[in-house]
Design a protein around this motif. Sequence first.
Motif, PDB file in Angstrom:
ATOM      1  N   SER A 162      66.164  21.751  53.419  1.00 20.44           N
ATOM      2  CA  SER A 162      65.272  21.340  53.838  1.00 20.44           C
ATOM      3  C   SER A 162      64.393  21.931  55.071  1.00 20.44           C
ATOM      4  CB  SER A 162      65.573  19.513  53.774  1.00 20.44           C
ATOM      5  OG  SER A 162      65.791  19.132  52.669  1.00 20.44           O
ATOM      6  N   ILE A 163      65.072  21.441  56.008  1.00 18.87           N
ATOM      7  CA  ILE A 163      64.782  22.055  57.038  1.00 18.87           C
ATOM      8  C   ILE A 163      64.469  23.422  57.692  1.00 18.87           C
ATOM      9  CG2 ILE A 163      65.247  22.672  59.771  1.00 18.87           C
ATOM     10  CD1 ILE A 163      67.265  20.472  60.102  1.00 18.87           C
ATOM     11  N   LEU A 164      65.353  24.747  56.195  1.00 21.70           N
ATOM     12  CA  LEU A 164      65.168  25.982  56.455  1.00 21.70           C
ATOM     13  C   LEU A 164      63.952  26.344  55.458  1.00 21.70           C
ATOM     14  CD1 LEU A 164      68.622  26.514  56.486  1.00 21.70           C
ATOM     15  CD2 LEU A 164      67.042  27.502  57.790  1.00 21.70           C
ATOM     16  N   THR A 165      63.837  25.164  53.941  1.00 20.62           N
ATOM     17  CA  THR A 165      62.631  24.908  53.881  1.00 20.62           C
ATOM     18  C   THR A 165      61.189  25.359  54.168  1.00 20.62           C
ATOM     19  OG1 THR A 165      64.136  24.587  51.872  1.00 20.62           O
ATOM     20  CG2 THR A 165      61.397  24.429  51.318  1.00 20.62           C
ATOM     21  N   LEU A 166      61.386  24.162  55.263  1.00 18.71           N
ATOM     22  CA  LEU A 166      60.562  23.703  55.963  1.00 18.71           C
ATOM     23  C   LEU A 166      59.721  25.090  57.310  1.00 18.71           C
ATOM     24  CD1 LEU A 166      60.316  20.526  56.056  1.00 18.71           C
ATOM     25  CD2 LEU A 166      58.909  21.600  54.315  1.00 18.71           C
ATOM     26  N   MET A 167      60.720  25.557  57.445  1.00 19.46           N
ATOM     27  CA  MET A 167      60.514  26.731  58.986  1.00 19.46           C
ATOM     28  C   MET A 167      59.960  27.849  57.881  1.00 19.46           C
ATOM     29  SD  MET A 167      64.515  25.968  60.626  1.00 19.46           S
ATOM     30  CE  MET A 167      63.612  27.458  61.571  1.00 19.46           C
ATOM     31  N   ALA A 168      60.683  28.135  56.065  1.00 19.03           N
ATOM     32  CA  ALA A 168      59.853  29.009  55.465  1.00 19.03           C
ATOM     33  C   ALA A 168      58.703  29.533  55.551  1.00 19.03           C
ATOM     34  CB  ALA A 168      61.298  29.531  54.792  1.00 19.03           C
ATOM     35  N   ARG A 169      57.885  28.216  55.058  1.00 18.13           N
ATOM     36  CA  ARG A 169      56.839  27.671  54.812  1.00 18.13           C
ATOM     37  C   ARG A 169      55.904  27.705  55.918  1.00 18.13           C
ATOM     38  NH1 ARG A 169      57.556  22.680  50.670  1.00 18.13           N
ATOM     39  NH2 ARG A 169      58.830  23.436  49.127  1.00 18.13           N
ATOM     40  N   GLY A 170      56.453  27.617  57.209  1.00 17.21           N
ATOM     41  CA  GLY A 170      55.786  27.684  58.377  1.00 17.21           C
ATOM     42  C   GLY A 170      55.506  26.306  59.218  1.00 17.21           C
ATOM     43  N   TYR A 171      56.214  25.639  59.275  1.00 23.00           N
ATOM     44  CA  TYR A 171      56.157  24.421  59.652  1.00 23.00           C
ATOM     45  C   TYR A 171      56.656  24.537  60.721  1.00 23.00           C
ATOM     46  CZ  TYR A 171      54.414  21.584  55.239  1.00 23.00           C
ATOM     47  OH  TYR A 171      54.540  21.110  54.762  1.00 23.00           O
ATOM     48  N   ILE A 172      56.343  23.598  62.245  1.00 18.29           N
ATOM     49  CA  ILE A 172      57.305  23.726  63.487  1.00 18.29           C
ATOM     50  C   ILE A 172      57.285  22.687  63.596  1.00 18.29           C
ATOM     51  CG2 ILE A 172      54.969  25.386  63.893  1.00 18.29           C
ATOM     52  CD1 ILE A 172      53.670  23.088  65.455  1.00 18.29           C
ATOM     53  N   LEU A 173      58.445  22.237  64.885  1.00 19.67           N
ATOM     54  CA  LEU A 173      59.360  20.937  64.549  1.00 19.67           C
ATOM     55  C   LEU A 173      58.781  20.511  64.373  1.00 19.67           C
ATOM     56  CD1 LEU A 173      61.599  20.473  65.602  1.00 19.67           C
ATOM     57  CD2 LEU A 173      61.232  20.772  68.468  1.00 19.67           C
ATOM     58  N   GLY A 174      57.692  19.818  65.545  1.00 19.88           N
ATOM     59  CA  GLY A 174      56.789  18.238  65.030  1.00 19.88           C
ATOM     60  C   GLY A 174      56.590  18.356  63.562  1.00 19.88           C
ATOM     61  N   SER A 175      56.006  19.100  63.231  1.00 19.37           N
ATOM     62  CA  SER A 175      55.621  19.158  61.320  1.00 19.37           C
ATOM     63  C   SER A 175      57.113  18.726  60.460  1.00 19.37           C
ATOM     64  CB  SER A 175      54.756  20.378  60.978  1.00 19.37           C
ATOM     65  OG  SER A 175      53.933  20.875  62.136  1.00 19.37           O
ATOM     66  N   ILE A 176      58.063  19.582  61.292  1.00 19.60           N
ATOM     67  CA  ILE A 176      59.173  18.844  60.309  1.00 19.60           C
ATOM     68  C   ILE A 176      59.533  17.847  60.483  1.00 19.60           C
ATOM     69  CG2 ILE A 176      61.837  19.823  59.607  1.00 19.60           C
ATOM     70  CD1 ILE A 176      60.960  22.252  61.094  1.00 19.60           C
ATOM     71  N   SER A 177      59.084  16.863  61.537  1.00 14.98           N
ATOM     72  CA  SER A 177      59.540  15.319  61.258  1.00 14.98           C
ATOM     73  C   SER A 177      58.274  14.909  61.429  1.00 14.98           C
ATOM     74  CB  SER A 177      59.476  15.601  63.688  1.00 14.98           C
ATOM     75  OG  SER A 177      59.908  13.732  63.677  1.00 14.98           O
ATOM     76  N   ASN A 178      57.440  14.905  61.352  1.00 15.77           N
ATOM     77  CA  ASN A 178      56.661  14.169  60.457  1.00 15.77           C
ATOM     78  C   ASN A 178      56.785  14.009  58.486  1.00 15.77           C
ATOM     79  OD1 ASN A 178      55.000  14.197  62.794  1.00 15.77           O
ATOM     80  ND2 ASN A 178      53.398  15.417  62.282  1.00 15.77           N
TER      81      ASN A 178
END
Length: 222
Positions: A162-178
Amino acid sequence: MFKKVLIAEDIDSISATIIKVLEELEIPVIHHVKYYDDGLLKIRKSLLDNEPYDLLITDLSFKIDHRNTNILNGEELINSVNKIQPQLKKIVFSSEDKSYRIKKLFNELKITAYVSKGRNSIEELKIAMQKAFKNEEKILSSDLSFSFNDKSLIEIESYDISILTLMARGYILGSISNEFKAKSITPNGTSSIEKRINKLKIYFKANNNVHLIAIAKDFGLI
């Protein structure tokens, strides 16, 4: 040999070839669908009629067209089938070659065999069917060389993906947390997520986040 087989394949030329193989094996009842939803409906009806299928042969992905469907890929079809006919033998016939995804199909979705589409795939499919009928397990076509006992990737969890998928979509740390908070995924604090990303970089020997995402894609994790 199997008596009743369902094929889920959207490419006519490929399904025709599979049907030919089944006919050579003298399988009396062969049905074919071009949509995963139709496949699940046929399996449900076969159970209601007390004439269940013996084997499902399915690809992992179909081309999207004008029709709206509920089941979007082969993994979802297999998962749905497992809920109503868990003992149905399942052969995946696909071009996917990522070891992580293939292992997941065996370990989590309990498929019987995996045959990679390629030059010798028809003969491999025939062999896989014969082995499946003899109740052999974890049947893998010969062009795929990896060990099921390989412990690599064993520590990777759905949380990491889930983390890797969001990172690949350009999410930064705060966005992943939200995003995690919105979906009630825990731990969802930025500190916990950052520690997990650092652990993944060490695990995969990645130089940075971009390198980590590239490795994850190579492994078929995302």
